[in-house]
Write an enzyme that holds these catalytic residues in place. Structure first.
Site, short mmCIF file in Angstrom:
data_model
loop_
_atom_site.label_atom_id
_atom_site.label_comp_id
_atom_site.label_asym_id
_atom_site.label_seq_id
_atom_site.Cartn_x
_atom_site.Cartn_y
_atom_site.Cartn_z
N TYR A 164 1.05 -1.74 0.14
CA TYR A 164 -0.15 -0.28 -0.24
C TYR A 164 0.80 1.21 0.12
O TYR A 164 0.42 2.09 -0.35
CB TYR A 164 -0.78 0.01 1.06
CG TYR A 164 -1.75 0.58 1.18
CD1 TYR A 164 -3.36 0.88 0.12
CD2 TYR A 164 -2.07 1.90 2.05
CE1 TYR A 164 -4.04 1.55 0.04
CE2 TYR A 164 -3.29 2.18 1.72
CZ TYR A 164 -4.50 2.64 0.59
OH TYR A 164 -5.48 3.39 0.21
N LYS A 171 -3.21 8.80 2.66
CA LYS A 171 -4.73 8.26 3.12
C LYS A 171 -4.19 9.03 4.52
O LYS A 171 -5.29 9.80 5.55
CB LYS A 171 -5.30 6.77 3.83
CG LYS A 171 -5.28 6.39 2.38
CD LYS A 171 -6.19 6.86 2.28
CE LYS A 171 -7.38 6.45 0.79
NZ LYS A 171 -8.71 7.04 0.09
P1 NAD Z 1 -13.41 2.77 -7.55
O1 NAD Z 1 -11.82 2.94 -8.48
O2 NAD Z 1 -14.22 2.40 -7.36
O3 NAD Z 1 -13.15 4.36 -7.41
C1 NAD Z 1 -11.53 5.01 -6.78
C2 NAD Z 1 -11.95 6.42 -7.74
O4 NAD Z 1 -10.94 7.59 -8.03
C3 NAD Z 1 -12.54 6.54 -9.59
O5 NAD Z 1 -14.26 6.91 -9.69
C4 NAD Z 1 -11.71 7.89 -10.54
O6 NAD Z 1 -12.21 7.52 -11.58
C5 NAD Z 1 -10.94 8.27 -8.96
N1 NAD Z 1 -9.91 9.80 -9.23
C6 NAD Z 1 -8.50 8.80 -9.72
N2 NAD Z 1 -7.82 9.74 -9.99
C7 NAD Z 1 -8.84 10.91 -10.18
C8 NAD Z 1 -7.95 12.28 -10.48
N3 NAD Z 1 -7.04 12.32 -11.14
N4 NAD Z 1 -10.20 13.18 -10.69
C9 NAD Z 1 -10.75 12.71 -10.56
N5 NAD Z 1 -11.24 11.13 -10.09
C10 NAD Z 1 -10.84 10.56 -10.11
O7 NAD Z 1 -12.66 2.78 -6.41
P2 NAD Z 1 -12.98 2.29 -4.92
O8 NAD Z 1 -12.43 1.17 -3.65
O9 NAD Z 1 -14.52 2.57 -4.99
O10 NAD Z 1 -12.14 3.93 -4.40
C11 NAD Z 1 -12.84 5.03 -3.80
C12 NAD Z 1 -12.45 5.38 -2.05
O11 NAD Z 1 -12.97 4.08 -1.70
C13 NAD Z 1 -10.72 5.66 -2.43
O12 NAD Z 1 -10.20 6.98 -1.92
C14 NAD Z 1 -9.92 4.08 -2.08
O13 NAD Z 1 -8.59 4.42 -1.15
C15 NAD Z 1 -11.19 4.08 -1.39
N6 NAD Z 1 -11.20 2.93 0.00
C16 NAD Z 1 -10.62 1.52 -1.32
C17 NAD Z 1 -11.28 0.41 -0.62
C18 NAD Z 1 -11.23 -0.50 -1.29
O14 NAD Z 1 -11.00 -2.29 -0.85
N7 NAD Z 1 -12.12 -0.54 -2.31
C19 NAD Z 1 -11.38 0.30 1.11
C20 NAD Z 1 -11.06 1.32 1.63
C21 NAD Z 1 -11.10 2.71 0.99
O1 0WE Z 2 -7.22 2.81 -2.23
C1 0WE Z 2 -7.04 1.81 -2.21
C2 0WE Z 2 -6.54 1.69 -3.64
C3 0WE Z 2 -6.35 2.81 -4.25
C4 0WE Z 2 -5.69 3.05 -5.97
C5 0WE Z 2 -5.13 1.56 -5.83
C6 0WE Z 2 -4.35 1.83 -7.52
C7 0WE Z 2 -4.82 0.51 -8.68
C8 0WE Z 2 -4.17 1.22 -9.68
C9 0WE Z 2 -4.86 3.82 -5.53
N1 0WE Z 2 -3.89 3.83 -6.86
C10 0WE Z 2 -3.09 2.90 -7.56
N2 0WE Z 2 -3.33 3.06 -9.19
C11 0WE Z 2 -3.10 2.48 -9.95
O2 0WE Z 2 -2.31 1.73 -10.82
N3 0WE Z 2 -7.37 0.63 -1.81
C12 0WE Z 2 -8.21 0.69 -0.01
C13 0WE Z 2 -7.93 -0.34 -1.91
C14 0WE Z 2 -6.29 -0.87 -1.95
O3 0WE Z 2 -5.09 -0.57 -2.65
C15 0WE Z 2 -4.25 -1.87 -2.06
C16 0WE Z 2 -4.25 -2.02 -1.02
C17 0WE Z 2 -5.61 -1.95 -0.74
C18 0WE Z 2 -6.28 -2.69 0.23
C19 0WE Z 2 -3.06 -2.04 -2.75
C20 0WE Z 2 -2.01 -2.78 -2.11
C21 0WE Z 2 -2.23 -3.11 -1.16
C22 0WE Z 2 -3.78 -3.38 -0.31
#
Ligand code: NAD
Ligand code: 0WE
Length: 276
Positions: A164, A171
């Site tokens: 991560y 974060k």
């Molecule tokens: P997702 O890919 O559906 O959403 C990520 C969004 O970020 C996308 O809609 C993408 O268009 C947007 N984005 C990225 N770069 C951008 C930019 N330059 N301008 C505008 N938009 C941009 O994935 P998600 O998992 O729904 O992620 C949403 C949030 O939840 C993120 O902040 C992520 O860190 C957080 N989160 C995700 C998880 C997980 O496991 N999926 C867990 C905890 C927190």
């Molecule tokens: O916040 C996230 C993911 C955010 C994210 C994911 C990507 C994948 C593709 C940010 N940048 C990128 N860039 C890319 O090119 N999470 C909380 C989901 C997540 O991502 C991980 C995790 C978990 C959980 C990455 C490594 C280890 C654990």
């Protein structure tokens, strides 16, 4: 996530807000949007670029929204036009959902100390943390007193999660920014909070090399022995963004099946992998 019905009600009746971060139907922001819509909220959406409009438009239409703004958070002109559109169409808003994160793929693997570049660090912090400060300031300028903002974070800000890496640092900055924003906007009764979600299968989680191991580990080591349901995240967002959340601000609320609370898992599935 299976198609699920959200309980309907009027907790968000008369409230209008902006949802940033829907990419497709698996996005956490989309689960939140449906939950808010089911409680009577009126929604506007941003989408990152033309490629995503095809996915986001039908979703927005399905909850009766006709405000769709292209917005890349690194592009000031698109931030300007998004909030100008809201001001013109609605005048004021009541809530903001920020669900945006990005780091270069090369920054999310292997050694943090060796692989984190100056550019990678800057861009991860810019897109994943500063964007909430920027959107929050713009939103606050048109937000009614008593409004609320929510962002999405992850445990990697508090503890080391393999790969991560710089996202964990971003974060941590996001959560600290949330607290300073809560202090600044508190006198206007505007609340600012974060939801720390456990791993959920979205686009952002799909690109992770160690994904299979991570989901298995989280399931085995969490209090509830299961992965995080986006419905729970949506429910927490509804609480924080509605008047149910009165007096709650500056909080990072974990929705992760209790994973964050466990110091050592019970003997069970994980035990097999540890020779005596
Ligand atoms: P997702 O890919 O559906 O959403 C990520 C969004 O970020 C996308 O809609 C993408 O268009 C947007 N984005 C990225 N770069 C951008 C930019 N330059 N301008 C505008 N938009 C941009 O994935 P998600 O998992 O729904 O992620 C949403 C949030 O939840 C993120 O902040 C992520 O860190 C957080 N989160 C995700 C998880 C997980 O496991 N999926 C867990 C905890 C927190
Ligand atoms: O916040 C996230 C993911 C955010 C994210 C994911 C990507 C994948 C593709 C940010 N940048 C990128 N860039 C890319 O090119 N999470 C909380 C989901 C997540 O991502 C991980 C995790 C978990 C959980 C990455 C490594 C280890 C654990």
């Amino acid at each position: 996530m299976a198609e699920q019905n959200f309980p309907t009600g009027q907790l968000m009746a008369g409230k209008r807000g902006l949802i940033m971060g829907v990419a497709n139907k698996n996005s956490i922001a989309w689960a939140i949007a449906r939950q808010l819509a089911a409680q009577g909220a009126e929604l506007a959406f941003t989408y990152q670029g033309d490629a995503l409009l095809r996915r986001v438009k039908p979703l927005a239409e399905s909850v009766g929204s006709d405000i769709l703004c292209e917005c890349d958070v690194t592009n000031d002109a698109t931030m300007d036009s998004t909030f100008a559109t809201l001001k013109e169409k609605w005048g004021t808003i009541d809530f903001l959902v920020h669900a945006i994160a990005f780091a270069g793929k090369d920054q999310l693997a292997g050694s943090f100390i060796d692989n984190t570049t100056r550019e990678g660090f800057k861009s991860a912090l810019d897109i994943s943390a500063y964007s909430f400060v920027d959107a929050g300031r713009r939103a606050s300028e048109i937000m009614n007193d008593g409004g609320a903002m929510v962002t999405l974070t992850y445990l990697g800000s508090e503890r080391v999660i393999p790969n991560y890496n710089v996202m964990g640092v971003a974060k941590a900055a996001l959560e600290a920014s949330m607290r300073y924003m809560a202090a600044d906007l508190g006198p206007r009764q505007i609340r600012v909070n974060a939801i720390s979600a456990g791993p959920i299968k979205t686009l952002a989680a799909a690109g992770i090399g160690s994904g299979r191991h991570m989901f298995r580990f989280n399931k085995a080591a969490s209090a509830m022995q299961d992965n995080t349901d986006p419905m729970g995240v949506a429910g927490a967002a509804l609480y924080l963004l509605s008047d149910l959340g009165l007096s709650c601000t500056g909080e990072t609320h974990h929705v992760d099946g209790g994973f964050h609370a466990i110091g050592m898992p019970q003997e069970g599935p994980l035990r097999e992998s540890m020779p005596d």
